[in-house]
Design a protein around this motif. Structure first.
Motif, mmCIF file in Angstrom:
data_model
loop_
_atom_site.group_PDB
_atom_site.id
_atom_site.type_symbol
_atom_site.label_atom_id
_atom_site.label_comp_id
_atom_site.label_asym_id
_atom_site.label_seq_id
_atom_site.Cartn_x
_atom_site.Cartn_y
_atom_site.Cartn_z
ATOM 1 N N GLY A 10 32.123 95.418 -95.994
ATOM 2 C CA GLY A 10 31.707 94.461 -94.967
ATOM 3 C C GLY A 10 31.636 93.047 -95.498
ATOM 4 O O GLY A 10 30.802 92.742 -96.348
ATOM 5 N N ALA A 11 32.551 92.191 -95.007
ATOM 6 C CA ALA A 11 32.540 90.768 -95.409
ATOM 7 C C ALA A 11 32.016 89.922 -94.259
ATOM 8 O O ALA A 11 32.590 88.894 -93.899
ATOM 9 N N GLY A 12 30.913 90.394 -93.645
ATOM 10 C CA GLY A 12 30.262 89.579 -92.617
ATOM 11 C C GLY A 12 29.436 88.507 -93.297
ATOM 12 O O GLY A 12 29.706 88.111 -94.444
ATOM 13 N N TYR A 32 35.585 94.919 -99.027
ATOM 14 C CA TYR A 32 36.504 95.532 -98.065
ATOM 15 C C TYR A 32 35.970 95.295 -96.664
ATOM 16 O O TYR A 32 34.851 95.705 -96.341
ATOM 17 N N GLU A 33 36.761 94.629 -95.829
ATOM 18 C CA GLU A 33 36.322 94.240 -94.490
ATOM 19 C C GLU A 33 37.206 94.931 -93.445
ATOM 20 O O GLU A 33 38.427 94.917 -93.555
ATOM 21 N N ARG A 34 36.540 95.476 -92.423
ATOM 22 C CA ARG A 34 37.261 96.218 -91.390
ATOM 23 C C ARG A 34 38.187 95.320 -90.552
ATOM 24 O O ARG A 34 39.289 95.704 -90.191
ATOM 25 N N ARG A 35 37.718 94.096 -90.270
ATOM 26 C CA ARG A 35 38.489 93.242 -89.369
ATOM 27 C C ARG A 35 39.563 92.464 -90.131
ATOM 28 O O ARG A 35 39.531 92.377 -91.354
ATOM 29 N N GLN A 129 40.357 96.929 -93.716
ATOM 30 C CA GLN A 129 39.979 98.103 -94.512
ATOM 31 C C GLN A 129 38.654 98.634 -93.989
ATOM 32 O O GLN A 129 37.624 97.978 -94.146
ATOM 33 N N ARG A 130 38.709 99.776 -93.351
ATOM 34 C CA ARG A 130 37.483 100.339 -92.742
ATOM 35 C C ARG A 130 36.854 101.365 -93.676
ATOM 36 O O ARG A 130 37.514 102.355 -94.043
ATOM 37 N N CYS A 131 35.603 101.128 -94.046
ATOM 38 C CA CYS A 131 34.908 102.104 -94.886
ATOM 39 C C CYS A 131 34.671 103.366 -94.057
ATOM 40 O O CYS A 131 34.229 103.293 -92.905
ATOM 41 N N SER A 167 26.512 100.730 -89.784
ATOM 42 C CA SER A 167 27.020 100.890 -91.147
ATOM 43 C C SER A 167 27.518 102.302 -91.482
ATOM 44 O O SER A 167 26.822 103.298 -91.271
ATOM 45 N N ALA A 168 28.727 102.351 -92.035
ATOM 46 C CA ALA A 168 29.275 103.638 -92.496
ATOM 47 C C ALA A 168 28.571 104.088 -93.774
ATOM 48 O O ALA A 168 28.393 105.283 -94.018
ATOM 49 N N ILE A 169 28.171 103.122 -94.602
ATOM 50 C CA ILE A 169 27.474 103.475 -95.847
ATOM 51 C C ILE A 169 26.121 104.112 -95.503
ATOM 52 O O ILE A 169 25.712 105.108 -96.107
ATOM 53 N N SER A 282 25.002 95.484 -76.146
ATOM 54 C CA SER A 282 23.674 96.102 -76.303
ATOM 55 C C SER A 282 22.949 95.503 -77.495
ATOM 56 O O SER A 282 23.558 94.889 -78.365
ATOM 57 N N LEU A 283 21.645 95.722 -77.538
ATOM 58 C CA LEU A 283 20.827 95.236 -78.661
ATOM 59 C C LEU A 283 20.102 96.423 -79.283
ATOM 60 O O LEU A 283 19.436 97.187 -78.575
ATOM 61 N N VAL A 284 20.245 96.553 -80.581
ATOM 62 C CA VAL A 284 19.716 97.734 -81.250
ATOM 63 C C VAL A 284 18.761 97.337 -82.389
ATOM 64 O O VAL A 284 18.941 96.299 -83.019
ATOM 65 N N VAL A 308 16.266 92.708 -83.103
ATOM 66 C CA VAL A 308 16.695 91.964 -81.909
ATOM 67 C C VAL A 308 16.725 90.471 -82.236
ATOM 68 O O VAL A 308 16.027 90.019 -83.153
ATOM 69 N N PRO A 309 17.521 89.688 -81.496
ATOM 70 C CA PRO A 309 17.784 88.306 -81.961
ATOM 71 C C PRO A 309 16.752 87.260 -81.556
ATOM 72 O O PRO A 309 16.976 86.077 -81.770
ATOM 73 N N PHE A 310 15.585 87.669 -81.040
ATOM 74 C CA PHE A 310 14.737 86.688 -80.364
ATOM 75 C C PHE A 310 13.899 85.805 -81.276
ATOM 76 O O PHE A 310 13.271 84.868 -80.808
HETATM 77 C C1 LIG Z 1 23.288 87.886 -79.559
HETATM 78 C C2 LIG Z 1 22.830 87.740 -80.975
HETATM 79 C C3 LIG Z 1 22.303 86.535 -81.400
HETATM 80 C C4 LIG Z 1 21.850 86.388 -82.713
HETATM 81 N N1 LIG Z 1 21.298 85.210 -83.087
HETATM 82 C C5 LIG Z 1 20.811 85.058 -84.343
HETATM 83 C C6 LIG Z 1 20.233 83.821 -84.760
HETATM 84 O O1 LIG Z 1 20.130 82.873 -83.979
HETATM 85 N N2 LIG Z 1 19.760 83.732 -86.041
HETATM 86 C C7 LIG Z 1 19.834 84.777 -86.916
HETATM 87 O O2 LIG Z 1 19.370 84.635 -88.058
HETATM 88 N N3 LIG Z 1 20.386 85.952 -86.551
HETATM 89 C C8 LIG Z 1 20.880 86.118 -85.302
HETATM 90 N N4 LIG Z 1 21.461 87.294 -84.927
HETATM 91 C C9 LIG Z 1 21.507 88.405 -85.901
HETATM 92 C C10 LIG Z 1 22.728 88.274 -86.807
HETATM 93 O O3 LIG Z 1 23.899 88.229 -86.038
HETATM 94 C C11 LIG Z 1 22.785 89.454 -87.751
HETATM 95 O O4 LIG Z 1 21.530 89.721 -88.306
HETATM 96 C C12 LIG Z 1 23.791 89.173 -88.874
HETATM 97 O O5 LIG Z 1 25.074 89.015 -88.336
HETATM 98 C C13 LIG Z 1 23.763 90.306 -89.885
HETATM 99 O O6 LIG Z 1 24.746 90.084 -90.841
HETATM 100 P P1 LIG Z 1 25.412 91.313 -91.588
HETATM 101 O O7 LIG Z 1 26.424 90.708 -92.501
HETATM 102 O O8 LIG Z 1 24.364 92.199 -92.129
HETATM 103 O O9 LIG Z 1 26.142 92.141 -90.441
HETATM 104 P P2 LIG Z 1 27.384 91.691 -89.556
HETATM 105 O O10 LIG Z 1 27.338 90.237 -89.269
HETATM 106 O O11 LIG Z 1 27.421 92.635 -88.409
HETATM 107 O O12 LIG Z 1 28.652 91.938 -90.508
HETATM 108 C C14 LIG Z 1 29.070 93.238 -90.810
HETATM 109 C C15 LIG Z 1 30.506 93.132 -91.287
HETATM 110 O O13 LIG Z 1 30.926 94.411 -91.698
HETATM 111 C C16 LIG Z 1 32.167 94.735 -91.089
HETATM 112 N N5 LIG Z 1 32.207 96.190 -90.937
HETATM 113 C C17 LIG Z 1 31.568 96.955 -90.028
HETATM 114 N N6 LIG Z 1 31.817 98.247 -90.231
HETATM 115 C C18 LIG Z 1 32.640 98.309 -91.303
HETATM 116 C C19 LIG Z 1 33.249 99.374 -92.011
HETATM 117 N N7 LIG Z 1 33.073 100.640 -91.651
HETATM 118 N N8 LIG Z 1 34.030 99.070 -93.070
HETATM 119 C C20 LIG Z 1 34.226 97.779 -93.475
HETATM 120 N N9 LIG Z 1 33.674 96.731 -92.830
HETATM 121 C C21 LIG Z 1 32.893 96.998 -91.770
HETATM 122 C C22 LIG Z 1 32.154 93.988 -89.776
HETATM 123 O O14 LIG Z 1 33.464 93.778 -89.290
HETATM 124 C C23 LIG Z 1 31.468 92.701 -90.183
HETATM 125 O O15 LIG Z 1 32.348 91.746 -90.689
HETATM 126 C C24 LIG Z 1 21.930 87.473 -83.619
HETATM 127 C C25 LIG Z 1 22.480 88.685 -83.195
HETATM 128 C C26 LIG Z 1 22.917 88.825 -81.889
HETATM 129 C C27 LIG Z 1 23.487 90.142 -81.457
#
Ligand SMILES: Cc1cc2nc3c(=O)[nH]c(=O)nc-3n(C[C@H](O)[C@H](O)[C@H](O)COP(=O)(O)OP(=O)(O)OC[C@H]3O[C@@H](n4cnc5c(N)ncnc54)[C@H](O)[C@@H]3O)c2cc1C
Length: 449
Positions: A10-12, A32-35, A129-131, A167-169, A282-284, A308-310
């Motif tokens: 995951g390269a988020g 390794y990033e899925r997208r 690359q999807r984990c 998360s797959a992990i 959805s929000l989880v 949740v994002p609030f």
């Molecule tokens: C509507 C909304 C508004 C938000 N507003 C805020 C805000 O104002 N401030 C704030 O701090 N947070 C906010 N958030 C929360 C924030 O978006 C998340 O907490 C943050 O994106 C988490 O980062 P992350 O890298 O852990 O996960 P993600 O950003 O979800 O990144 C995960 C990455 O892993 C990749 N991935 C997924 N599955 C796999 C797999 N099997 N194999 C390889 N790669 C994979 C995905 O493509 C993605 O690139 C908001 C969320 C939502 C839904």
């Protein structure tokens, strides 16, 4: 320090920042990033989606030296602007003068973090690359290539899952004995809309503010983008009287907006197209423990604590995970088993606290920001905090503008609630909220609660 071979899934936002941290330390990192690569491919149909970045996030960005670059693309939001149904505006500063939360582009920030990670020649990011799974004892992770449709197994010293709320992990970790896990979808979902810029590129509403249309059980919010647009998000229940289900077509969507958000609708020329094309998401809330296995595999960010994002803290708390990980690396050196144990023990109560605080802030945003009594309480707290900074920091400031642990902020916030409940019962408060009498009452309550 021993250089490790590290795999990150995951390269988020969090995965890219974590890769930059590990890269800086000289570890051999493969992400390794899925997208596809968002720097060369349009993601989310090219929609601009933004997030609020605050002090915890800034500190983590400072740790890899890129906060100055991020600041260039961020818009400070100094206050909430509340829009009443009749279009009347009211205002509430977020903190003290010059304190702001910052609107940043999710895609822009993610791309910057990837570039920062890849500045280190020992960091490589692979896309499409999807984990699929992780073997916690090797450790190794398997990835499915969307391009070649082949699966490959990558062995390394450590595997980190930053692959988000689904998360797959984590799915692999769940299979372990005595693994605790919960996934809760709240009753509300969301849909993104937009307000375009004026012809001269300026914003159609106050630029340096977060706009809220609080309507009790639902709300609309808008955050500014540097190109003059606003990204708006409607938070509404999936089912029930006021719900997405009860807005079955475009005509009913327009009617709903005309009734509840007419000033916003007037600024949305692309409403029809966006309403039809943009999904309801959805929000989880994810809670799980432990976050690591045998000192070899660990999860961070939304993978271990989606909220949740609030409170605008999901990304900020994930970034704070990286700050704490860096502190743990300094503390434990090469002993990764102790390091990861210490990390999860310290972070879990804080992740639980911000999950609770974020739900609580939803009620505050959608309902209370339109409530005069609530606004009076906020004014009393702000005045008292300004006069007695050693005695009082408002909960919002503890969470957003400080580095106090979330679990401590929650506890202190509960104590403040008890005090303010008594203060708010005082007769004639609206006329004497800024008096010596109220200040003394708060000082005496502070001593007793
Ligand atoms: C509507 C909304 C508004 C938000 N507003 C805020 C805000 O104002 N401030 C704030 O701090 N947070 C906010 N958030 C929360 C924030 O978006 C998340 O907490 C943050 O994106 C988490 O980062 P992350 O890298 O852990 O996960 P993600 O950003 O979800 O990144 C995960 C990455 O892993 C990749 N991935 C997924 N599955 C796999 C797999 N099997 N194999 C390889 N790669 C994979 C995905 O493509 C993605 O690139 C908001 C969320 C939502 C839904």
């Amino acid at each position: 320090m021993e250089k490790k071979k590290i795999t990150i899934a995951g390269a988020g936002l969090v995965g890219s920042l974590l890769a930059a941290y590990f890269g800086k330390k000289g570890h051999q990192v493969e992400v390794y990033e899925r997208r596809p690569d968002m720097r060369t491919t349009l993601i989310d149909g090219g929609r601009s989606i933004n997030l609020a970045l605050s002090n915890r996030g800034w500190k983590a960005l400072d740790g890899v030296g890129i906060s100055e670059e991020v600041r260039k693309m961020a818009i400070p939001m100094y206050r909430r602007v509340m829009h009443a149904t009749d279009g009347a505006l009211s205002f509430q500063p977020y903190g003290k003068e010059n304190e702001a939360i910052y609107s940043v582009s999710r895609g822009g920030l993610n791309a910057l973090l990837m570039r920062e990670a890849e500045k280190h020649e020992n960091v490589q990011i692979f896309f499409n690359q999807r984990c699929e799974d992780v073997n916690t004892s090797a450790p190794s992770a398997t990835f499915f290539s969307e391009e070649t449709e082949k699966i490959k197994e990558i062995e390394s010293d450590l595997v980190f899952g930053t692959d988000g709320a689904f998360s797959a992990i984590r799915t692999a970790l769940i299979k372990n004995d005595r693994y605790n896990y919960s996934q809760h979808f709240i009753e509300h979902g969301y849909k993104e809309l937009s307000i375009p810029a004026n012809a001269d590129g300026s914003h159609k509403m106050e630029r340096e503010a977060l706009h809220i249309w609080p309507r009790g059980n639902f709300m609309l919010i808008a955050l500014p983008n540097p190109d003059g647009t606003f990204t708006c998000t409607l938070f509404l229940a999936h089912e029930g009287e006021y719900s997405f289900e009860n807005i079955p077509n475009l005509a009913s969507a327009r009617k709903f907006f005309e009734t509840h958000f007419s000033d916003a609708l007037n600024l949305m020329p692309h409403f029809d197209k966006e309403w039809v094309e943009n999904p309801v998401s959805s929000l989880v809330i994810i809670r799980c423990f432990p976050w690591s296995k045998d000192g070899k595999v660990a999860i961070l960010g939304d993978a271990s604590h989606a909220i949740v994002p609030f409170y605008g803290q999901g990304m900020n708390s994930g970034f704070e995970d990286c700050t704490v990980m860096a502190e743990m690396m300094a503390k434990h050196g090469d002993d990764w088993e102790s390091l990861l144990k210490d990390f999860e023990q310290q972070r879990k109560p804080d992740a639980d606290a911000i999950a609770d605080l974020a739900m609580r802030n939803f009620v505050e945003m959608r309902d209370l920001t339109g409530n005069p009594e609530f606004l009076l309480r906020k004014k009393i707290e702000a005045r008292f905090a300004a006069r007695h900074p050693d005695k009082w920091m408002p909960l919002y400031s503890m969470v957003t503008f400080s580095h106090i642990r979330y679990s401590e902020a929650l506890k202190e916030g509960q104590r403040q609630d008890k005090i303010m409940e008594e203060v708010m019962m005082i007769d004639g408060l609206a006329d004497k909220w800024d008096s010596e009498e109220i200040e003394q009452k708060m000082i005496s309550l502070l001593a007793s609660k």
